[in-house]
Motif scaffolding. Structure first.
Motif, PDB file in Angstrom:
ATOM      1  N   UNK A   1      13.733  69.869  -2.358  1.00  0.00           N
ATOM      2  CA  UNK A   1      12.609  69.428  -2.503  1.00  0.00           C
ATOM      3  C   UNK A   1      12.937  67.751  -2.060  1.00  0.00           C
ATOM      4  N   UNK A   2      12.323  66.886  -1.292  1.00  0.00           N
ATOM      5  CA  UNK A   2      12.587  65.504  -1.214  1.00  0.00           C
ATOM      6  C   UNK A   2      11.294  64.771  -0.934  1.00  0.00           C
ATOM      7  N   UNK A   3      11.368  63.520  -1.298  1.00  0.00           N
ATOM      8  CA  UNK A   3      10.232  62.585  -0.837  1.00  0.00           C
ATOM      9  C   UNK A   3      10.222  62.220   0.528  1.00  0.00           C
TER      10      UNK A   3
ATOM     11  N   UNK B   1       4.309  58.555   3.915  1.00  0.00           N
ATOM     12  CA  UNK B   1       5.417  58.160   3.086  1.00  0.00           C
ATOM     13  C   UNK B   1       5.265  58.719   1.622  1.00  0.00           C
ATOM     14  N   UNK B   2       6.519  59.060   0.972  1.00  0.00           N
ATOM     15  CA  UNK B   2       6.730  59.560  -0.208  1.00  0.00           C
ATOM     16  C   UNK B   2       6.127  60.852  -0.817  1.00  0.00           C
TER      17      UNK B   2
ATOM     18  N   UNK C   1      22.104  59.968   4.598  1.00  0.00           N
ATOM     19  CA  UNK C   1      22.062  59.957   3.056  1.00  0.00           C
ATOM     20  C   UNK C   1      22.129  61.386   2.463  1.00  0.00           C
ATOM     21  N   UNK C   2      23.259  61.823   1.885  1.00  0.00           N
ATOM     22  CA  UNK C   2      23.237  63.177   1.402  1.00  0.00           C
ATOM     23  C   UNK C   2      22.340  63.505   0.245  1.00  0.00           C
ATOM     24  N   UNK C   3      21.691  64.400   0.319  1.00  0.00           N
ATOM     25  CA  UNK C   3      20.879  64.845  -0.721  1.00  0.00           C
ATOM     26  C   UNK C   3      21.431  65.521  -1.739  1.00  0.00           C
ATOM     27  N   UNK C   4      22.043  66.853  -1.253  1.00  0.00           N
ATOM     28  CA  UNK C   4      22.849  67.766  -2.067  1.00  0.00           C
ATOM     29  C   UNK C   4      23.585  68.680  -0.925  1.00  0.00           C
TER      30      UNK C   4
ATOM     31  N   UNK D   1      12.282  58.914   9.551  1.00  0.00           N
ATOM     32  CA  UNK D   1      13.591  58.959  10.118  1.00  0.00           C
ATOM     33  C   UNK D   1      14.196  60.194  10.465  1.00  0.00           C
ATOM     34  N   UNK D   2      15.344  60.671  10.150  1.00  0.00           N
ATOM     35  CA  UNK D   2      15.846  62.061  10.671  1.00  0.00           C
ATOM     36  C   UNK D   2      16.235  62.855   9.204  1.00  0.00           C
ATOM     37  N   UNK D   3      15.715  64.482   9.222  1.00  0.00           N
ATOM     38  CA  UNK D   3      16.328  65.004   8.264  1.00  0.00           C
ATOM     39  C   UNK D   3      17.458  65.770   8.917  1.00  0.00           C
TER      40      UNK D   3
END
Length: 822
Positions: free
Chosen positions: A682-684, A642-643, A664-667, A688-690
């Protein structure tokens, strides 16, 4: 394969045996096998005695025997046995008499057994001694034994010899194709013979298109050639990835009776290589999107059923591949038939060594050659012409073949010329991948002019091989894979070539075109990276490329890592035929249809750092321009702490891609933002699902990876529910560990056991990992990325059921049912 197959009920013994060539030898205790057969792949991987260059699988000496009775149709006929490939140093006998010795492990050999046959209804035996005791004799896995098919040709005294029909199409328009058929005829009678020869052209629907008949008078004990010139109206062309094949049926008639019929397939197509504009086929400029392939099929070794090749080639076609380079040897007749059928272009390569041997263990860094590693070189000068020309005789009608390659990276073995470029001096630091020659062209010419030529020199041998090739076929260009073209242009090597192939030398594409503008150029061995394809797109004079490699192969492990590394993992597809990250990069590059694929990695293990603004930047600036064979380490899963900081890479040809984590839109990013052609975020990490959604024009494509839970069950899938009782027919059964939601679990591996009910056998099991040294011929396998492959072949007709069991988890799959038919 042409002729009557004789592949069933051979006797085999691993180990040398006295008098095994004699008819009287008792072989009742030998194994009964069917061909094709590779005994090395049946053996365990051997760290102590094996060699990394050939995949830690041993060779040895083996004997094969085939019993048969002299049939009535053999009496007063010529009987030829055609071996499509024996590895290696084979000696062929009939009824105790030596017919021939054949050292080459890749070329076909014809054994004329006519005068050694016993009388009608009496027993005969063909015996073959195969000597692969030098098991380090190659830079890749070769296999051992009669690993390709064998057929018999029974010919009348007036006959067309084996490979005696060739067909070309010298002139083609949309309205008409001129067809020239060349037929070789032999008269073994002691008197003249009057015959008729009929050639009939048949289309794919079985409809006769045209036919012509000639009367021929053959002198006693003579051979001659005749030509047919016919036309096909409104021809259907053989196109890349859209084939159409015609058949030429040639019959000999004596007194109105057909005494022999030979059938060859051919395609109507025309092509050219232009030094300024690249490659054209049927008047359309076409980029060659090629891959190099070695001849093994992973778990089945060198005895590869055609269905294994079909699965691999279908996957490569889906990636966008349209061409195969047969590195570094001749392939089977059946493989070329498949390429004809699928519309795949082929560069067929003849030799990896000429006059001087390569160091099989060092792979380019020539140090020592000992008894175990000596191979064809000691036979090259005596056998090369027959091996080369017999290959062309066999393969000349294949429309897929567009180039004959006379050699691969031969320059390493004529070492006296290599320093002329200056690449290997102190200043250049051996950086011939990325730098122009340190010496300018005039210095290179001067340096080479001072070097005395040898009787067996690279230029003279190249010219000899090219002349032998053109004696057989002038319709296809001659090429070679040149590792130091800046040298080869000046040694006489490229004078023998119609096209110069560059091996890892994209940096001098313009150098070659500027200084030697009359010679077409293409990449014939290149790393599977974006920068290689970018160079092809930017330079119109480059016809295309062959990536190293299409599929992982056994052997050549020493350049990658120590035991248990058993093979090369540089392919777009792994040893089990599963696609890899580089596959998806090139699927986007080589296709117009939108494609998208996600891979992930922790920041510390990735290629990137975060700059002060939180933007991903390469740890080494512009390193993407110099990436070599190895794809960087990425994961196909979404299971982290996590994170934890995660780099998400997306390989896509879409103009824009939107990344979502749990919807949720990252970009949204655009492809033109990324010089290395890799979308990245780059995401923490959040469980769930990417998901990535790409847009190209008005089309949308999506890929997602869910977080997976514990293993809940075992899934079995098969590419075929019906298989034939045939050496070429197999089912590929893929086993995948999945969680409760049915998502593939990629981060846990378990040992699985296969239970089979029915008349079938396991040809091989594998998980695709290059470090997997579990026996291929086994009923169990430890998975890699939670999956594995089992290749199944029918022994007899009937229903087959396959179940996979995980004993440690107490899981059993649902049965996978397959029907075997004749």
């Amino acid at each position: 394969m042409r002729g009557k197959e004789i592949i069933s009920n051979w006797k085999f013994n691993l180990g040398d045996i006295k008098e095994a060539h004699l008819l009287s030898k008792d072989d009742t205790q030998w194994r009964t096998i069917n061909l094709p057969h590779d005994w090395s792949v049946e053996l365990p991987f051997n760290k102590e005695e094996g060699e990394a260059c050939t995949g830690f699988l041993l060779g040895g000496i083996g004997w094969y025997r085939k019993h048969f009775k002299t049939a009535e149709d053999m009496i007063d006929k010529r009987v030829i046995v055609n071996f499509d490939g024996i590895y290696c140093r084979s000696t062929i006998y009939c009824n105790g008499e030596m017919i021939t010795f054949h050292p080459n492990g890749y070329t076909p050999v014809l054994a004329d057994i006519t005068k050694y046959l016993n009388p009608l209804n009496e027993e005969n035996v063909i015996a073959v001694r195969v000597d692969h005791s030098r098991h380090a004799d190659s830079r890749w896995y070769t296999g051992s034994g009669i690993y390709r098919k064998v057929s018999m040709h029974i010919l009348p005294k007036v006959h067309i010899p084996v490979w005696g029909v060739s067909v070309i199409t010298p002139k083609i328009t949309d309205l008409l194709a001129e067809v020239e058929g060349n037929v070789e005829l032999v008269n073994e009678f002691s008197e003249n013979q009057d015959i008729e020869v009929l050639m009939r052209i048949i289309d794919e629907e079985g409809k006769k298109v045209v036919e012509e008949k000639q009367r021929v008078k053959l002198s006693e004990h003579s051979s001659s050639n005749i030509k047919f010139n016919v036309s096909i109206n409104n021809p259907v062309r053989w196109e890349v990835l859209n084939s159409h094949l015609y058949k030429a049926e040639v019959c000999i008639l004596k007194d109105n009776n057909i005494i022999q019929t030979e059938i060859v397939k051919f395609g109507v197509r025309e092509f050219k290589f232009d030094a300024d504009k690249g490659f054209f086929i049927n008047s359309k400029r076409t980029l060659i999107k090629g891959v190099c392939l070695h001849h093994d099929g992973g778990a089945v070794g060198a005895a590869v059923p055609l269905d294994v090749w079909r699965r691999r080639l279908d996957a490569l076609i889906l990636c966008g591949c349209n061409a195969i380079r047969t590195a570094h040897n001749q392939v089977s007749e059946d493989f070329l038939d498949l390429c004809d059928e699928l519309g795949i272009l082929v560069q067929e390569e003849f030799f990896d060594e000429w006059d001087n041997p390569k160091d099989k263990r060092q792979n380019g860094e020539e140090k020592t050659v000992d008894y175990l590693s000596r191979c064809y070189t000691e036979f090259f000068r005596e056998y090369a012409q027959d091996d080369l020309q017999n290959t062309i005789k066999r393969d000349i009608n294949h429309p897929s073949i567009i180039q004959w390659s006379i050699g691969n990276e031969i320059e390493w073995t004529y070492t006296k010329y290599n320093n002329a470029t200056g690449y290997f001096g102190i200043d250049a630091d051996g950086s011939y991948f990325w730098k122009l020659p340190p010496n300018d062209i005039d210095v290179i010419k001067e340096n080479i002019s001072k070097i005395p030529r040898d009787y067996y020199d690279v230029g003279t041998t190249a010219k000899k091989l090219a002349n032998w090739t053109k004696e057989m076929d002038t319709t296809r260009p001659i090429i070679a894979n040149c590792i130091l073209p800046s040298v080869s242009y000046e040694t006489g090597y490229t004078d023998a070539l119609d096209i110069v192939g560059y091996s890892y030398r994209r940096v001098i594409y313009d150098y070659g075109h500027t200084h030697y503008p009359e010679k077409p150029i293409m990449g014939t061995e290149n790393v599977p990276q974006w920068h290689e394809w970018k160079a092809v797109l930017e330079k119109e004079h480059i016809a295309g490329t062959f990536l190293w490699t299409g599929c992982d192969h056994i052997g050549e492990a020493q350049v990658q890592g120590p035991w248990p590394r058993k093979g090369s993992n540089l392919g777009l597809i792994d040893l089990a035929g599963f696609d890899k990250p580089s596959y998806h990069m090139f699927k986007g590059l080589w296709n117009e249809e939108p494609h998208i694929k996600i891979f992930t990695q922790t920041l510390d293990k990735s290629l990137y750092n975060l700059d002060k603004d939180g933007i991903l930047v390469e740890k080494e600036k512009d390193a993407w321009q110099k990436r070599l064979w190895f794809w960087h380490d990425v994961n196909p899963h979404w299971n982290y702490m996590s994170e934890e900081g995660i780099v998400v890479e997306v390989y896509s040809n879409c103009e824009e891609v939107s990344l979502y984590v749990n919807d949720e839109l990252v970009s949204t990013r655009h492809l033109n933002e990324f010089e290395d052609n890799i979308y990245k975020w780059f995401v923490p990490y959040t469980e769930g699902t990417v998901k990535a959604i790409g847009r190209k024009g008005n089309k949308k494509v999506e890929n997602n990876i869910p977080t997976t839970g514990p293993i809940d069950k075992i899934d079995l899938t098969t590419d075929k529910n019906i298989i034939k009782v045939s050496s070429d027919s197999v089912a590929h059964i893929v086993v995948q560990l999945v969680d409760k939601q049915g998502h593939p679990v990629k981060i846990v591996n378990e040992e699985l056991f296969f239970n089979i009910k029915g008349n079938a056998k396991i040809l091989g099991v594998d998980n695709g990992h290059p470090d997997n040294v579990q026996n291929f011929q086994n009923n169990s396998i430890v998975t890699s990325q939670g999956r594995a492959l089992m290749i199944l072949q029918a022994i007899d007709e009937g229903q087959i059921e396959v179940v996979a069991i995980c004993k440690t988890l107490g899981l059993k799959s649902a049965p996978c049912k397959i029907q075997a038919i004749r």
